[in-house]
Design an enzyme around this catalytic site. Structure first.
Site, PDB file in Angstrom:
ATOM      1  N   LEU A 206       0.832  -1.213   0.000  1.00  0.00           N
ATOM      2  CA  LEU A 206       0.000   0.000   0.000  1.00  0.00           C
ATOM      3  C   LEU A 206       0.867   1.263   0.000  1.00  0.00           C
ATOM      4  O   LEU A 206       0.764   2.114   0.873  1.00  0.00           O
ATOM      5  CB  LEU A 206      -0.960  -0.024   1.197  1.00  0.00           C
ATOM      6  CG  LEU A 206      -2.209   0.837   1.077  1.00  0.00           C
ATOM      7  CD1 LEU A 206      -3.136   0.345  -0.028  1.00  0.00           C
ATOM      8  CD2 LEU A 206      -2.981   0.880   2.400  1.00  0.00           C
ATOM      9  N   GLY A 207       1.714   1.368  -1.024  1.00  0.00           N
ATOM     10  CA  GLY A 207       2.513   2.587  -1.217  1.00  0.00           C
ATOM     11  C   GLY A 207       1.685   3.606  -1.991  1.00  0.00           C
ATOM     12  O   GLY A 207       0.456   3.588  -1.953  1.00  0.00           O
ATOM     13  N   ARG A 208       2.389   4.478  -2.708  1.00  0.00           N
ATOM     14  CA  ARG A 208       1.667   5.531  -3.442  1.00  0.00           C
ATOM     15  C   ARG A 208       0.638   4.942  -4.399  1.00  0.00           C
ATOM     16  O   ARG A 208      -0.517   5.365  -4.434  1.00  0.00           O
ATOM     17  CB  ARG A 208       2.665   6.366  -4.249  1.00  0.00           C
ATOM     18  CG  ARG A 208       3.563   7.275  -3.423  1.00  0.00           C
ATOM     19  CD  ARG A 208       4.520   7.947  -4.394  1.00  0.00           C
ATOM     20  NE  ARG A 208       5.323   8.975  -3.802  1.00  0.00           N
ATOM     21  CZ  ARG A 208       6.529   8.770  -3.251  1.00  0.00           C
ATOM     22  NH1 ARG A 208       7.038   7.550  -3.175  1.00  0.00           N
ATOM     23  NH2 ARG A 208       7.228   9.790  -2.786  1.00  0.00           N
TER      24      ARG A 208
ATOM     25  N   SER B  35       1.271  -5.260   3.593  1.00  0.00           N
ATOM     26  CA  SER B  35       2.357  -4.351   3.250  1.00  0.00           C
ATOM     27  C   SER B  35       3.531  -4.641   4.171  1.00  0.00           C
ATOM     28  O   SER B  35       3.342  -5.286   5.207  1.00  0.00           O
ATOM     29  CB  SER B  35       1.859  -2.922   3.471  1.00  0.00           C
ATOM     30  OG  SER B  35       2.543  -2.003   2.676  1.00  0.00           O
TER      31      SER B  35
ATOM     32  N   SER C 123       4.909  -2.559   6.053  1.00  0.00           N
ATOM     33  CA  SER C 123       4.586  -1.926   7.331  1.00  0.00           C
ATOM     34  C   SER C 123       3.107  -1.535   7.320  1.00  0.00           C
ATOM     35  O   SER C 123       2.543  -1.280   6.250  1.00  0.00           O
ATOM     36  CB  SER C 123       5.444  -0.676   7.512  1.00  0.00           C
ATOM     37  OG  SER C 123       5.227   0.189   6.415  1.00  0.00           O
TER      38      SER C 123
ATOM     39  N   ARG D  86       5.598  -5.693 -10.581  1.00  0.00           N
ATOM     40  CA  ARG D  86       6.699  -6.385 -11.232  1.00  0.00           C
ATOM     41  C   ARG D  86       6.311  -7.850 -11.419  1.00  0.00           C
ATOM     42  O   ARG D  86       5.740  -8.465 -10.506  1.00  0.00           O
ATOM     43  CB  ARG D  86       7.972  -6.324 -10.380  1.00  0.00           C
ATOM     44  CG  ARG D  86       8.692  -5.006 -10.428  1.00  0.00           C
ATOM     45  CD  ARG D  86       9.345  -4.741 -11.802  1.00  0.00           C
ATOM     46  NE  ARG D  86      10.069  -3.489 -11.820  1.00  0.00           N
ATOM     47  CZ  ARG D  86       9.574  -2.328 -12.267  1.00  0.00           C
ATOM     48  NH1 ARG D  86       8.353  -2.255 -12.740  1.00  0.00           N
ATOM     49  NH2 ARG D  86      10.315  -1.240 -12.260  1.00  0.00           N
TER      50      ARG D  86
ATOM     51  N   ASP E 267       0.014  -6.430 -16.376  1.00  0.00           N
ATOM     52  CA  ASP E 267       0.786  -5.426 -17.116  1.00  0.00           C
ATOM     53  C   ASP E 267       2.269  -5.770 -17.104  1.00  0.00           C
ATOM     54  O   ASP E 267       3.051  -5.164 -17.823  1.00  0.00           O
ATOM     55  CB  ASP E 267       0.568  -4.036 -16.486  1.00  0.00           C
ATOM     56  CG  ASP E 267       1.257  -2.926 -17.270  1.00  0.00           C
ATOM     57  OD1 ASP E 267       1.110  -2.887 -18.511  1.00  0.00           O
ATOM     58  OD2 ASP E 267       1.958  -2.094 -16.655  1.00  0.00           O
TER      59      ASP E 267
ATOM     60  N   GLU F 210      10.120  -9.980 -19.402  1.00  0.00           N
ATOM     61  CA  GLU F 210       9.634  -9.073 -20.451  1.00  0.00           C
ATOM     62  C   GLU F 210      10.677  -8.855 -21.533  1.00  0.00           C
ATOM     63  O   GLU F 210      11.867  -8.800 -21.215  1.00  0.00           O
ATOM     64  CB  GLU F 210       9.254  -7.725 -19.808  1.00  0.00           C
ATOM     65  CG  GLU F 210       8.115  -7.884 -18.825  1.00  0.00           C
ATOM     66  CD  GLU F 210       7.847  -6.624 -18.012  1.00  0.00           C
ATOM     67  OE1 GLU F 210       8.467  -5.581 -18.293  1.00  0.00           O
ATOM     68  OE2 GLU F 210       7.030  -6.702 -17.098  1.00  0.00           O
TER      69      GLU F 210
ATOM     70  N   HIS G 253       3.500  -3.877 -20.275  1.00  0.00           N
ATOM     71  CA  HIS G 253       4.159  -3.019 -19.279  1.00  0.00           C
ATOM     72  C   HIS G 253       3.975  -1.544 -19.652  1.00  0.00           C
ATOM     73  O   HIS G 253       4.937  -0.839 -19.959  1.00  0.00           O
ATOM     74  CB  HIS G 253       5.652  -3.358 -19.149  1.00  0.00           C
ATOM     75  CG  HIS G 253       6.273  -2.791 -17.903  1.00  0.00           C
ATOM     76  ND1 HIS G 253       7.295  -3.392 -17.236  1.00  0.00           N
ATOM     77  CD2 HIS G 253       5.986  -1.665 -17.196  1.00  0.00           C
ATOM     78  CE1 HIS G 253       7.629  -2.664 -16.178  1.00  0.00           C
ATOM     79  NE2 HIS G 253       6.849  -1.610 -16.141  1.00  0.00           N
TER      80      HIS G 253
HETATM   81  C1  8YV Z   1       7.900   2.304 -16.713  1.00  0.00           C
HETATM   82  C2  8YV Z   1       8.096   1.234 -14.360  1.00  0.00           C
HETATM   83  O1  8YV Z   1       7.193   1.535 -17.609  1.00  0.00           O
HETATM   84  O2  8YV Z   1       8.153   3.064 -12.895  1.00  0.00           O
HETATM   85  C3  8YV Z   1       8.521   1.933 -13.123  1.00  0.00           C
HETATM   86  O3  8YV Z   1       9.243   1.301 -12.336  1.00  0.00           O
HETATM   87  O4  8YV Z   1       8.303   0.089 -14.519  1.00  0.00           O
HETATM   88  C4  8YV Z   1       7.325   2.005 -15.394  1.00  0.00           C
HETATM   89  O5  8YV Z   1       6.780   3.178 -14.960  1.00  0.00           O
HETATM   90  C5  8YV Z   1       9.338   2.283 -17.049  1.00  0.00           C
HETATM   91  O6  8YV Z   1      10.221   2.686 -16.082  1.00  0.00           O
HETATM   92  C6  8YV Z   1       9.549   3.173 -18.290  1.00  0.00           C
HETATM   93  O7  8YV Z   1      10.058   2.451 -19.254  1.00  0.00           O
END
Ligand code: 8YV
Length: 314
Positions: A152-154, A174, A176, A232, A256, A261, A279
């Site tokens: 639960l970050g930003r 989370s 924390s 991720r 996503d 990848e 992504h």
């Molecule tokens: C982007 C990301 O797709 O912020 C990140 O860590 O994986 C994504 O926002 C990437 O960094 C841009 O190519």
């Protein structure tokens, strides 16, 4: 003379233009032989400009004796060798806040498209199945259901905020607890998955979260459960995910991000209870421009001897 920088991956054209106006940019992705390129053409680079996906390995950091800063076009630092950077006293900057809304929007979009089978519905119309076969099979409701947010970050908080408009009951797990927020904290991920209809991953990647979402968690989410991942690929055991989807032990997934990848397991491509994105959660013109502006501003601040705008951790 312009400072030299090493770019590990391409950014959008306006960002490339701005960087090329201020720096001599060495483009690693165009090099036929990376090791040779690092040892010759790029050896005097004073900055690395990279993105969240490719990061900066210890090998690249070590190859640049003049390196002073790593500017990341993204928020994820799991692919940057942070211990190596720290050892060399090299600061890292990221692009927090500016991408939060778009990433959270895409998480909600993946929840909706997966549970309401929007992609399948689009095919159903285009392929004339609607005209020839009649109504498509029924889908499942999203509003009012239970959601577990992992991290639960930003971004996680922005997802939770959006889901309250869908009358959804949000709980989270989370590293924390966030006592300032009213959502119930569930320490055990298995318990969270068991009690959730949707599990949304917004946790940081890296070794501490690797395969956190494993076979047991996926099966606890269950045959009607939906997994959404905008964080991720490494957070999910992808082999277990494919198996759970194929066997019907997990209802669906909106993804996503992936383990390797841009390669996506062939089995996932065949499943229509899965919605796939390349992504691209931060991939809007507005957000990528704002991310680029931050990268440029951080590099400019560094080379002007000013404080960095968004140093990591932030
Ligand atoms: C982007 C990301 O797709 O912020 C990140 O860590 O994986 C994504 O926002 C990437 O960094 C841009 O190519």
């Amino acid at each position: 003379m312009k400072p030299e920088i090493l770019m590990i991956a391409r950014a959008m054209p306006s960002v490339m233009e701005a960087l090329e106006a201020a720096y001599t940019v060495h483009r690693l992705w165009e090099a036929p032989n990376r090791t040779e390129f690092l040892a010759t053409v790029a050896k005097n680079a004073r900055a690395i400009c990279t993105n969240g996906g490719v990061g900066a390995s210890g090998e690249i950091i070590d190859a640049l004796p003049q390196l002073e800063i790593i500017a990341c076009y993204g928020v994820g630092v799991d692919a940057i060798d942070l211990p190596r950077a720290k050892q060399r006293g090299i600061p890292v900057t990221t692009t927090p806040d500016v991408l939060t809304a778009d990433v959270a929007d895409l998480a909600v979009a993946l929840m909706l498209t997966t549970t309401r089978r929007v992609v399948r519905g689009d095919t159903y119309v285009r392929s004339l199945e609607w005209a020839n076969l009649g109504e498509m099979p029924l889908t499942r409701t999203m509003s009012g259901k239970k959601v577990g947010i992992v991290g639960l970050g930003r971004v996680g908080q922005a997802v939770a905020k959006r889901l309250s408009a869908f009358d959804m009951q949000v709980s989270y797990t989370s590293r924390s607890t966030k006592p300032e927020l009213s959502y119930p904290f569930v320490a055990d991920l298995l318990e969270l998955a068991t009690s959730s209809d949707f599990l949304v991953i917004t946790a940081a990647g890296g070794s501490s979260s690797r395969h956190l979402v494993n076979q047991a968690v996926l099966e606890a989410l269950g045959p009607q459960g939906i997994l959404v991942n905008v964080a991720r690929g490494s957070v999910v055991d992808e082999v277990a995910l494919v198996a759970a989807l194929e066997s019907g032990k997990l209802g669906g997934a909106g993804l996503d991000v992936f383990a390797n990848e841009p390669h996506v397991p062939a089995a996932l491509l065949k499943l229509d209870q899965v919605v796939l994105m390349p992504h691209h959660a931060s991939g809007t013109l507005e957000t990528r421009t704002a991310m680029g502006d931050l990268v440029i501003a951080n590099l400019a601040a560094h080379f002007a001897g000013q404080p960095l705008i968004t140093p990591y951790p932030n």
